[in-house]
Design a protein around this motif. Structure first.
Motif, PDB file in Angstrom:
ATOM      1  N   PRO A  38       0.835  -1.201   0.000  1.00  0.00           N
ATOM      2  CA  PRO A  38       0.000   0.000   0.000  1.00  0.00           C
ATOM      3  C   PRO A  38       0.874   1.257   0.000  1.00  0.00           C
ATOM      4  O   PRO A  38       1.892   1.316   0.679  1.00  0.00           O
ATOM      5  CB  PRO A  38      -0.803  -0.125   1.296  1.00  0.00           C
ATOM      6  CG  PRO A  38      -0.892  -1.608   1.521  1.00  0.00           C
ATOM      7  CD  PRO A  38       0.452  -2.141   1.047  1.00  0.00           C
ATOM      8  N   ASP A  59      -9.108   5.453  -5.094  1.00  0.00           N
ATOM      9  CA  ASP A  59      -9.202   5.415  -3.640  1.00  0.00           C
ATOM     10  C   ASP A  59     -10.506   4.732  -3.201  1.00  0.00           C
ATOM     11  O   ASP A  59     -10.509   3.900  -2.288  1.00  0.00           O
ATOM     12  CB  ASP A  59      -9.113   6.835  -3.083  1.00  0.00           C
ATOM     13  CG  ASP A  59      -8.669   6.857  -1.643  1.00  0.00           C
ATOM     14  OD1 ASP A  59      -7.743   6.107  -1.287  1.00  0.00           O
ATOM     15  OD2 ASP A  59      -9.261   7.626  -0.867  1.00  0.00           O
ATOM     16  N   ASP A  60     -11.616   5.075  -3.868  1.00  0.00           N
ATOM     17  CA  ASP A  60     -12.898   4.427  -3.575  1.00  0.00           C
ATOM     18  C   ASP A  60     -12.837   2.932  -3.861  1.00  0.00           C
ATOM     19  O   ASP A  60     -13.284   2.113  -3.054  1.00  0.00           O
ATOM     20  CB  ASP A  60     -14.025   5.043  -4.408  1.00  0.00           C
ATOM     21  CG  ASP A  60     -14.415   6.434  -3.939  1.00  0.00           C
ATOM     22  OD1 ASP A  60     -14.039   6.822  -2.813  1.00  0.00           O
ATOM     23  OD2 ASP A  60     -15.092   7.144  -4.721  1.00  0.00           O
ATOM     24  N   ALA A  62     -10.256   1.020  -3.913  1.00  0.00           N
ATOM     25  CA  ALA A  62      -9.387   0.377  -2.924  1.00  0.00           C
ATOM     26  C   ALA A  62     -10.173   0.030  -1.662  1.00  0.00           C
ATOM     27  O   ALA A  62     -10.038  -1.063  -1.112  1.00  0.00           O
ATOM     28  CB  ALA A  62      -8.209   1.286  -2.586  1.00  0.00           C
ATOM     29  N   ALA A  63     -11.017   0.956  -1.233  1.00  0.00           N
ATOM     30  CA  ALA A  63     -11.819   0.735  -0.025  1.00  0.00           C
ATOM     31  C   ALA A  63     -12.888  -0.327  -0.257  1.00  0.00           C
ATOM     32  O   ALA A  63     -13.084  -1.222   0.569  1.00  0.00           O
ATOM     33  CB  ALA A  63     -12.462   2.043   0.426  1.00  0.00           C
ATOM     34  N   PRO A  68      -6.095  -2.341  -0.614  1.00  0.00           N
ATOM     35  CA  PRO A  68      -5.532  -1.044  -0.232  1.00  0.00           C
ATOM     36  C   PRO A  68      -4.408  -0.584  -1.150  1.00  0.00           C
ATOM     37  O   PRO A  68      -4.153   0.617  -1.265  1.00  0.00           O
ATOM     38  CB  PRO A  68      -5.038  -1.259   1.201  1.00  0.00           C
ATOM     39  CG  PRO A  68      -4.902  -2.734   1.351  1.00  0.00           C
ATOM     40  CD  PRO A  68      -5.906  -3.356   0.422  1.00  0.00           C
ATOM     41  N   SER A  71      -5.019   2.289  -3.657  1.00  0.00           N
ATOM     42  CA  SER A  71      -5.141   3.685  -3.223  1.00  0.00           C
ATOM     43  C   SER A  71      -3.860   4.425  -3.622  1.00  0.00           C
ATOM     44  O   SER A  71      -2.780   4.091  -3.152  1.00  0.00           O
ATOM     45  CB  SER A  71      -5.352   3.748  -1.711  1.00  0.00           C
ATOM     46  OG  SER A  71      -5.602   5.073  -1.324  1.00  0.00           O
ATOM     47  N   SER A 166     -10.748   2.301 -13.415  1.00  0.00           N
ATOM     48  CA  SER A 166     -10.750   2.218 -11.946  1.00  0.00           C
ATOM     49  C   SER A 166     -11.760   1.183 -11.465  1.00  0.00           C
ATOM     50  O   SER A 166     -11.475   0.410 -10.547  1.00  0.00           O
ATOM     51  CB  SER A 166     -11.003   3.588 -11.316  1.00  0.00           C
ATOM     52  OG  SER A 166     -12.231   4.116 -11.726  1.00  0.00           O
TER      53      SER A 166
END
Length: 197
Positions: A38, A59-60, A62-63, A68, A71, A166
């Motif tokens: 990460p 980032d979204d 990844a969550a 992770p 991100s 993404s």
């Protein structure tokens, strides 16, 4: 753009090359960051363009996906004074790249010479370089994997591809999706025996 809208866009583009090209590129991105840790994904724009949109979507993802390593760290061409720490990473970070890190360049314009030199240095240091651009041959030549959008106006633009890439990068690929025969065979082995036993 939410998952439902991304799926609608994929369906609208189903007859074109773009769904497969974005899945392939996303797979390369997921594979590259999967080898690192990460914080090892550096996202940089070119020509004054900052890929905020891509940073937010990755980032979204990844969550949501539990990955992770997707991100990104946004690397900025110009860092304004007083920027918060997470927005104060300048291009000097590309000079400190280590093996196993990934540099993703997203730019709708040709990359300037200084950025190309830093990306080349990052590649020589062992980073995986990926590029999403508008047909920049020099940048594509440095990238391990590139996804280029024609600069002419049309059905697909760089913003739309950022959504598709993404979303695809965050999608976990299950064995059942990749190897249908093996999955069916595995289900037969773990299924209870027929009632006549």
């Amino acid at each position: 753009m939410d998952a439902v809208r991304v799926e609608v866009v994929r369906e609208l583009l189903a007859g074109s090359e773009w769904p497969e090209r974005t899945r392939t590129f996303a797979g390369a991105l997921r594979g590259a960051v999967g080898r690192g840790s990460p914080g090892g994904l550096l996202l940089v724009g070119g020509g004054g363009y900052e890929p905020w949109h891509m940073a937010a979507h990755l980032d979204d993802e990844a969550a949501w996906s539990g990955l992770p390593e997707l991100s990104p760290t946004l690397v900025r061409q110009r860092v304004p004074p007083g920027a918060p720490a997470h927005l104060a990473v300048g291009t000097a970070r590309l000079e400190a790249v280590r093996r196993g890190e990934t540099v993703l360049v997203v730019t709708p314009q040709r990359a300037e010479a200084a950025l190309l030199e830093r990306v080349d240095g990052a590649r020589r240091a062992g980073a995986t370089v990926l590029a999403m651009d508008a047909g920049d041959r020099e940048l594509a030549g440095l990238a391990h994997e590139a996804l280029s959008v024609p600069p002419e106006p049309g059905e697909v633009g760089l913003d739309l591809l950022q959504h598709l890439v993404s979303a695809a990068a965050g999608r976990r690929v299950r064995l059942r999706d990749r190897l249908p025969r093996l999955a069916r065979l595995a289900e037969q082995f773990v299924s209870p025996p027929p009632a006549s036993w």
